[in-house]
Enzyme design. Structure first.
Site, PDB file in Angstrom:
ATOM      1  N   HIS A 198      -3.494  15.446   5.713  1.00 40.20           N
ATOM      2  CA  HIS A 198      -3.589  16.910   5.780  1.00 40.20           C
ATOM      3  C   HIS A 198      -2.692  17.491   6.865  1.00 40.20           C
ATOM      4  CE1 HIS A 198      -7.650  16.449   3.525  1.00 40.20           C
ATOM      5  NE2 HIS A 198      -6.646  16.609   2.701  1.00 40.20           N
TER       6      HIS A 198
ATOM      7  N   ASP B 141      -2.485  12.589  -4.882  1.00 42.05           N
ATOM      8  CA  ASP B 141      -3.462  11.903  -4.027  1.00 42.05           C
ATOM      9  C   ASP B 141      -4.576  11.320  -4.913  1.00 42.05           C
ATOM     10  OD1 ASP B 141      -5.090  11.138  -1.906  1.00 42.05           O
ATOM     11  OD2 ASP B 141      -5.809  13.168  -1.506  1.00 42.05           O
TER      12      ASP B 141
ATOM     13  N   HIS C 222      -4.296  15.931  -7.826  1.00 45.99           N
ATOM     14  CA  HIS C 222      -5.640  15.352  -7.711  1.00 45.99           C
ATOM     15  C   HIS C 222      -6.328  16.098  -6.575  1.00 45.99           C
ATOM     16  CE1 HIS C 222      -3.380  12.253  -9.811  1.00 45.99           C
ATOM     17  NE2 HIS C 222      -4.508  11.650 -10.152  1.00 45.99           N
TER      18      HIS C 222
ATOM     19  N   GLY D  33      -4.188  15.178 -13.810  1.00 48.25           N
ATOM     20  CA  GLY D  33      -3.185  15.659 -12.855  1.00 48.25           C
ATOM     21  C   GLY D  33      -1.809  15.068 -13.072  1.00 48.25           C
TER      22      GLY D  33
END
Ligand SMILES: C[S@@+](CC[C@H](N)C(=O)[O-])C[C@H]1O[C@@H](n2cnc3c(N)ncnc32)[C@H](O)[C@@H]1O
Length: 271
Positions: free
Chosen positions: A18, A160, A41, A140
């Protein structure tokens, strides 16, 4: 589809992923031109750190919880990431689509894709109040590639996946190749666990050989009890100028409290 990110939210791997996401978005925002984010995702958008899933693993205690009392002086991306996390309150951890939604400007767009029905329902609620943000339920890998290139021709694709399936590296590599073919100038942020060095090397070799000119990896290793994830990687394709320095500077500050080795390394691409 048993994976629930709530068990892992705010752990060491989430923190580094992040932080990288925020660093990339901040770089994209240096130009007024619009950009698009596609999160293949997305998860549920926000996680309750006092909830049953988080309590069961306690993983955030080895991640985010160790970064709460850092010195005031810190690199901009780290300050922005921690600022956004703290804004939500101590028990609420924002996932990738929420962090992205919070950083968008009026001209930018986000499409967040999630396959699991319950996670998708939560995601839709979390993102409902944000303009220019679309939550989509679906696969996704398929949807992300279809959405490329974005009309703005600038942007970031986040991949991800949960790594539940034994062939996830293969599916991921295939999707990245398809996505890079359609959006060669895009920035890609890809997360993977490092459980076997050889499997990781095969994956990176395959992706880097598929027409990627510029890429770097961020490798994070901690000590963890037997059977727990102790190493994770990020592959960043077409990182923005200065991203490596920003991640390196942040790593100097967060590595010690996380008890982690964090390596930022440029990778050679291929034809
Ligand atoms: C690692 S979590 C995502 C975490 C999120 N990116 C974040 O950083 O906050 C992976 C998510 O992918 C979802 N998922 C699994 N297979 C999928 C697929 N084929 N397409 C889209 N989402 C999928 C899972 O339900 C799970 O919520």
């Amino acid at each position: 589809m048993n994976y629930r990110h709530g068990y892992h939210a705010g752990n060491f791997a989430d923190v580094v992923k992040h932080l990288a996401l925020v660093a990339i978005l901040q770089h994209l925002k240096k130009k007024d031109t619009a950009f698009a984010v596609v999160d293949s995702h997305a998860g549920r958008g926000v996680y309750d750190l006092t909830g049953e899933e988080a309590a069961k693993t306690g993983e955030a205690r080895g991640g985010l919880a160790r970064l709460i009392n850092l010195p005031d002086e810190m690199p901009p991306a780290l300050a922005a990431y921690l600022g956004l996390v703290k804004e939500g309150g101590p028990s609420r951890y924002p996932g990738s689509p929420l962090l992205a939604a919070q950083l968008l400007r009026p001209q930018d767009r986000l499409t967040a894709i999630e396959k699991h029905p319950e996670e998708f329902a939560a995601l839709k609620d979390v993102l409902a109040s944000y303009a220019n943000v679309q939550a989509e339920q679906g696969d996704g890998y398929v949807r992300a590639v279809k959405l490329l290139p974005p009309p703005s021709r600038r942007g970031l694709v986040v991949m991800d996946p949960p790594f539940e399936a034994t062939d996830e590296f293969e599916s991921l590599a295939r999707a990245i190749s398809g996505a890079v073919r359609k959006f060669a100038t895009g920035i890609f942020l890809i997360w993977y666990p490092v459980k076997s060095q050889s499997a990781t090397d095969v994956f990176l070799g395959e992706v880097l050989a598929a027409g990627v000119q510029k890429a770097l990896t961020v490798d994070t290793q901690i000590s963890a009890p037997e059977g727990k994830l102790d190493r994770a990687g990020l592959l960043v394709i077409n990182p923005p100028y200065g991203f490596d320095a920003e991640m390196f500077a942040a790593a100097q500050i967060i590595a010690a409290p996380l008890g982690a080795d964090i390596g930022v390394k440029w990778r050679a691409g291929g034809p």
